[in-house]
Design an enzyme around this catalytic site. Structure first.
Site, short mmCIF file in Angstrom:
data_model
loop_
_atom_site.label_atom_id
_atom_site.label_comp_id
_atom_site.label_asym_id
_atom_site.label_seq_id
_atom_site.Cartn_x
_atom_site.Cartn_y
_atom_site.Cartn_z
N ARG A 186 -6.19 -2.47 1.55
CA ARG A 186 -4.62 -3.18 1.34
C ARG A 186 -5.11 -4.68 1.90
O ARG A 186 -4.76 -5.48 1.26
CB ARG A 186 -4.46 -2.94 3.05
CG ARG A 186 -3.33 -3.72 3.41
CD ARG A 186 -2.67 -3.44 4.82
NE ARG A 186 -2.42 -2.83 5.36
CZ ARG A 186 -0.73 -1.60 4.93
NH1 ARG A 186 -0.04 -2.54 4.63
NH2 ARG A 186 -0.62 -0.87 5.79
N LEU A 238 0.87 -1.16 -0.06
CA LEU A 238 -0.14 -0.43 0.63
C LEU A 238 1.31 1.40 0.18
O LEU A 238 1.62 1.36 0.07
CB LEU A 238 -1.08 -0.19 0.65
CG LEU A 238 -1.86 0.94 0.70
CD1 LEU A 238 -2.87 0.63 0.41
CD2 LEU A 238 -2.90 0.78 2.90
N ARG A 276 3.96 8.22 -2.26
CA ARG A 276 5.67 8.36 -2.21
C ARG A 276 6.48 7.68 -2.76
O ARG A 276 6.62 6.58 -3.23
CB ARG A 276 5.38 7.95 -0.68
CG ARG A 276 5.39 8.54 0.95
CD ARG A 276 5.96 8.13 1.85
NE ARG A 276 5.13 7.18 1.98
CZ ARG A 276 6.28 6.68 3.79
NH1 ARG A 276 6.30 7.07 4.16
NH2 ARG A 276 5.34 5.52 3.72
N ASN A 283 -9.61 6.90 -0.95
CA ASN A 283 -8.15 6.68 -0.39
C ASN A 283 -8.54 5.71 1.21
O ASN A 283 -8.80 6.59 1.80
CB ASN A 283 -8.14 8.18 0.18
CG ASN A 283 -6.68 7.62 1.31
OD1 ASN A 283 -5.74 6.46 1.52
ND2 ASN A 283 -5.67 9.16 2.15
N ASP A 326 -4.52 -3.00 10.51
CA ASP A 326 -3.71 -3.89 11.07
C ASP A 326 -4.15 -4.07 12.57
O ASP A 326 -4.19 -5.60 12.33
CB ASP A 326 -2.60 -3.13 11.76
CG ASP A 326 -2.26 -1.74 11.78
OD1 ASP A 326 -3.30 -2.06 12.46
OD2 ASP A 326 -1.25 -1.77 12.15
N ASP A 355 4.64 -2.84 3.88
CA ASP A 355 4.55 -1.04 4.10
C ASP A 355 5.64 -0.43 2.59
O ASP A 355 6.69 -1.39 2.36
CB ASP A 355 4.32 -0.26 5.09
CG ASP A 355 3.28 -0.29 6.30
OD1 ASP A 355 1.81 -0.93 5.49
OD2 ASP A 355 3.38 -0.58 7.45
N ASP A 356 5.30 0.14 2.47
CA ASP A 356 6.42 0.62 1.63
C ASP A 356 7.26 1.58 1.92
O ASP A 356 8.53 1.53 1.60
CB ASP A 356 5.85 1.90 0.64
CG ASP A 356 5.37 3.37 1.19
OD1 ASP A 356 5.34 3.05 2.57
OD2 ASP A 356 5.06 4.55 0.57
N ASP A 357 7.41 1.40 3.05
CA ASP A 357 8.65 1.35 3.97
C ASP A 357 9.79 0.92 4.93
O ASP A 357 9.95 1.01 6.04
CB ASP A 357 8.89 3.58 4.93
CG ASP A 357 7.49 2.71 5.53
OD1 ASP A 357 6.80 2.09 5.94
OD2 ASP A 357 7.50 3.57 6.25
N ASN A 360 -2.70 4.23 -3.65
CA ASN A 360 -3.74 4.44 -2.50
C ASN A 360 -4.59 6.04 -2.68
O ASN A 360 -5.21 6.83 -2.16
CB ASN A 360 -4.07 4.65 -1.17
CG ASN A 360 -4.60 3.61 -0.76
OD1 ASN A 360 -6.52 3.18 -1.16
ND2 ASN A 360 -4.80 4.28 1.32
#
Length: 921
Positions: free
Chosen positions: A730, A670, A674, A725, A835, A746-748, A699
């Site tokens: 997810r 997701l 970024r 959004n 989550d 996560d993307d990070d 998103n």
């Protein structure tokens, strides 16, 4: 002056008395001599010089030569001449080398030409072999199809039991009580592959429609519009449904009029076979007006039946439709704990008429009553319960006289007292709720009893039904003994002892099962209607329709940028995982038990309350998950897939593990605006074993930059566009996910390849649980009497965040389509807690905690922009989420664990010559 003299000479003299001829002669002599001298110099001198330089000095002594040729060394004594000599020598050497290389290349070219000729011959031979193989394959496929056609049974419609055309002379059954599916249902209209089409009559087109209760009519029509089985084509329908109740008494038609209207339905076909007459009740005093109507071969679904009317396995006892046009308010439903409440049991009711008068009324419209009147146990029940109340051993509340006017009821039935809200308040204080069945044993079920059962299950009071002859709603497919106590009336003297002997664990299990049954089959009009259809569909063994998958709308993107290899990703640390799979992407095998499961696992499907893999509140009437998802949604769990060679091979509900030799997972990532962080995260997935595909859930309403170049990581990257959004995106079951295993990340997130591989292998051995890396736990705040979310380091945990965790795609369906909408709404409201919601769901279904792998506690990439979780309000919102989710579920489903999984050889130093183990604990 010269010119003057020259002029004078031409004139014949010099000066005044010159001599012209002398001057003319001397001038000619000078010119001739000058010309001759120049000729001698220019012609003969070079010849003489050349002669002397080449021949004149031929002495043997080289040192005495003056004009002869000199050696090279002598000529190179001059500096610039030496440089020219060196250049000449180097050029000569290079020419020699180039000549050697030229000869070598010519030789290689000759050899390559020979090889090319050989390859051409090989290609021709290979083409011939390929052509032969194609012919063999074609012949083999043809033979295979012939064998399959010979061995596969021909699929055709079931044998018709009734004539194709309407026949007014076709006899009706001798007795309506003899109707069963085998003699009153036309299977030929319902092939196994038909999809169970259902046609619903529009009640407004018929006179009885104006008499229907407006709320029930409106709720029924709203449910019909959204049901997956309803069709507008009556010619292909398997079942025809007509709604006849609840009717309003002032405008209720006479039984004869209603019978004529039913028989005049366009698809009644003389006897009403494959028809279902639904009579829903919203009040406890609903009358059984269908009793005196000839319904032929039509099935009946209602809340009140006499034994002379009820046909087991054919008719259906339905629950009352209390919440006709409203959803249950979870905030008003009491929690399931504490287990024991103020009152051990309670009962409020008043019996209006005696048994004898009711039997007399029954005789008036029954053709025959066999046997004598049953014994009336109601007096003994009243005496015993009053004695228990007077004993003061437990708090018990029993009232046999209503303070206000009791509700209308059938003869010998205990009428309800007071208003619904007052009854619910009493039941919220009761551990058990007594339900005394009518004294008339010929009345197998009544609307009043089903209303008491509905209210008890709604607020968590365990029903205690006095009277074993009762037919509870959907009793042929639901094991009521898991949620209620059904006790014969003669054992009324032992009821108090029995209720006191039940342990708290059993009480909580029965309460949770009752909550499951209420939410699944009773709570809304959709549930009631879908349950009725599911019972018929299950009886005739037609598989449920597949549940829909979320269609993925792909965002076009350019790829091709070669992804680099991060050295940190290749570092395995202390994890030695052995060989890995390097095969191209492949989907998980399909689930093939859609038909057999319908016939084999009826009871297990219908009675799946939260337990070791049970559903919440996912039911057999819900469409099943598609075959691509490899499992059914009607309480069956997953197909047996595990890691390695171990496992029992049983169904997933019975045992974990399995024997599937290979499997892959899909990464669902997701992201929100970024791009740089996302590209770095995708590049880190380059070369990851077991990876099937990456689904990037975009998103943001703003599309990615057009000039953004996506990395090429060796597997497809699907960028999915969302409608809004929402963090719930997810967990949508995207149709692009072809594997059972999903790695939500996560993307990070920053994980090494060996950590991801190890987590995936652990998940394969615990497929029903969330397996991940960041652990969290919940705690009870004593001062505020509420739950808290905690992310501190601890020796125990109860949650694994889905920012880096594996879970089964099955839970994506449940989260998106089955979990209460109130939870997803709160996730959207706070933009948080998705989550936690997934951990609640999985723990509620499995009654198991998640599994944390490796010792890492954080997983954020260094240098990445701060996420929402760094905001102070983030934790306050998560506190609120946990407490709200507890209210929705009715209890705290999260379970603590101090268990963490590491490699068997974690931090173990072995000699290089020793065999390494790749199993896990």
């Amino acid at each position: 002056e010269l010119m003057t003299g020259y002029t004078m000479l031409r004139n014949g003299g010099v000066g005044n008395g010159g001599q012209p001829w002398v001057l003319r002669w001397s001038s000619r002599i000078r010119l001739t001599w000058l010309s001759f001298t120049l000729f001698i110099i220019l012609v003969f001198f070079p010849l003489i010089a050349h002669y002397y330089l080449t021949t004149i000095d031929d002495a043997d002594d080289a040192g005495k030569r003056i004009f002869g040729p000199r050696t090279g060394n002598e000529l190179c004594e001059v500096k610039h001449v030496q440089d020219l000599c060196r250049i000449r020598e180097s050029v000569s050497e290079e020419l020699l080398q180039l000549e050697a290389k030229r000869q070598e290349l010519n030789s290689e070219i000759a050899k390559l030409n020979l090889k090319i000729e050989a390859c051409k011959k090989s290609i021709e031979n290979a083409k011939q072999d390929l052509l032969q193989l194609k012919n063999v394959i074609s012949q083999t496929e043809h033979s295979y199809k012939e064998l399959m056609a010979q061995n596969q049974p021909k699929l055709s419609l079931p044998i018709r039991l009734l004539p194709d055309k309407d026949d007014a002379t076709f006899p009706l059954p001798k007795s309506n009580r003899n109707c069963r599916l085998h003699n009153c249902f036309d299977y030929s209209r319902c092939p196994l592959t038909s999809g169970f089409p259902v046609y619903v009559y529009n009640s407004d087109d018929y006179p009885f429609g104006s008499s229907l209760d407006p709320l029930i009519k409106q709720a029924f029509e709203a449910t019909v519009r959204t049901n997956v089985y309803v069709t507008e084509n009556a010619n292909i329908a398997c079942v025809y449904i007509v709604l006849v109740g609840e009717m309003q008494e002032p405008v209720m038609p006479k039984p004869t009029e209603l019978e004529q209207q039913l028989h005049s339905l366009p698809y009644w076909r003389t006897d009403g076979h494959n028809h279902l007459i639904i009579n829903l009740s919203r009040k406890s005093e609903t009358q059984n007006f269908i009793y005196n109507i000839s319904t032929g071969r039509a099935m009946i679904a209602q809340s009140t039946f006499y034994d002379a009317q009820y046909r087991p396995g054919f008719d259906i006892v339905v629950s009352p439709l209390v919440h006709a046009m409203s959803e249950p308010n979870f905030l008003e439903i009491p929690p399931q704990v504490p287990v024991k409440r103020k009152y051990l049991f309670s009962f409020q009711g008043e019996k209006i008429e005696s048994l004898r008068s009711s039997l007399q009324e029954v005789r008036s419209f029954e053709e025959e009553i066999e046997g004598n009147a049953p014994a009336d146990y109601d007096d003994r029940i009243i005496t015993t319960l009053k004695a228990v109340q007077d004993s003061k051993l437990d708090f018990v509340l029993v009232e046999f006289t209503c303070k206000n006017q009791p509700k209308a009821s059938l003869p010998t039935e205990w009428a309800l007292c007071g208003e619904r809200d007052d009854r619910l308040e009493l039941l919220k204080l009761s551990t058990f709720a007594l339900i005394i069945t009518p004294g008339d044993t010929h009345l197998v079920i009544s609307a009043g009893c089903t209303m008491r059962l509905f209210e008890a299950l709604e607020v968590g009071a365990i029903p205690v039904v006095l009277g074993e002859q009762v037919q509870l709603p959907y009793n042929d497919v639901i094991r009521w003994n898991e949620a209620a106590l059904i006790i014969p009336k003669p054992r009324i003297t032992e009821v108090h002892f029995l209720l006191r002997s039940i342990s708290d664990n059993d009480l909580l299990a029965m309460r949770r099962q009752g909550r499951f049954l209420w939410e699944t089959y009773f709570s809304t009009s959709d549930n009631v209607f879908s349950t009725v259809l599911a019972i018929i569909r299950t009886r005739i063994q037609i598989p449920a329709a597949p549940i829909r998958e979320e269609p993925a709308v792909e965002i076009p993107h350019r790829s091709g940028k070669a992804a680099g290899t991060d050295p940190n990703m290749a570092d395995n640390g202390d994890l030695d995982l052995g060989p890995v799979e390097t095969e191209p992407p492949y989907a998980s095998p399909k689930y093939l038990r859609n038909f057999t499961l319908t016939a084999m696992d009826i009871y297990r499907n219908w009675n799946s309350a939260p337990g070791p893999f049970h559903l919440f509140p996912y039911t057999p009437f819900d469409p099943v998950l598609p075959s691509e998802a490899k499992f059914l949604g009607s309480g069956t769990g997953f197909r047996p897939i595990g890691g390695g060679a171990g496992g029992s091979g049983k169904e997933f509900q019975a045992a974990l593990g399995g024997n599937v030799p290979r499997e892959q997972f899909t990464v669902v990532m997701l992201t929100y605006e970024r791009e740089e962080v996302l590209m770095n995260s995708l590049e880190r997935l380059n070369g990851l074993p077991y990876l099937n595909k990456v689904v990037v859930v975009w998103n943001s309403p703003k599309l990615p930059s057009e000039d953004l170049l996506w990395p090429d990581i060796g597997v497809p990257i699907m960028v999915v566009r969302t409608e809004k959004n929402s963090l719930n995106n997810r967990f949508l079951p995207w149709d692009e996910i072809d594997t059972e295993a999903i790695l939500s990340i996560d993307d990070d997130a920053h994980l090494r390849h060996d950590e991801i591989m190890f987590g995936f292998r652990v998940w394969r051995e615990a497929r029903d649980r969330i397996v991940g890396f960041p652990g969290r736990y919940h705690a009870w705040d004593i001062p505020h009497q509420s739950w808290l979310y905690n992310s501190n380091y601890s020796c125990e945990l109860s949650m694994v965040l889905t920012g880096a965790a594996f879970f089964h795609k099955y839970y994506a369906y449940l989260y998106s389509y089955v979990m209460p909408q109130a939870i997803r709404d709160m996730v959207d409201e706070y933009i948080n807690c998705e989550d936690i919601a997934m951990n609640f769901l999985v723990s509620h279904l499995t009654r198991k905690p998640p599994i944390k792998v490796t010792s890492r506690w954080t997983f954020r990439c260094p240098g990445c922009p701060q996420a929402l979780s760094h905001d102070d309000s983030h934790f306050h919102e998560r506190h609120k989420c946990i407490n709200f989710f507890v209210k929705v579920y009715g209890y705290m489903p999260l379970l603590y664990t101090q268990f963490r999984v590491d490699s068997v050889l974690f931090k173990t130093r072995l000699p290089h010559d020793k065999t390494k183990c790749f199993k896990f604990i």
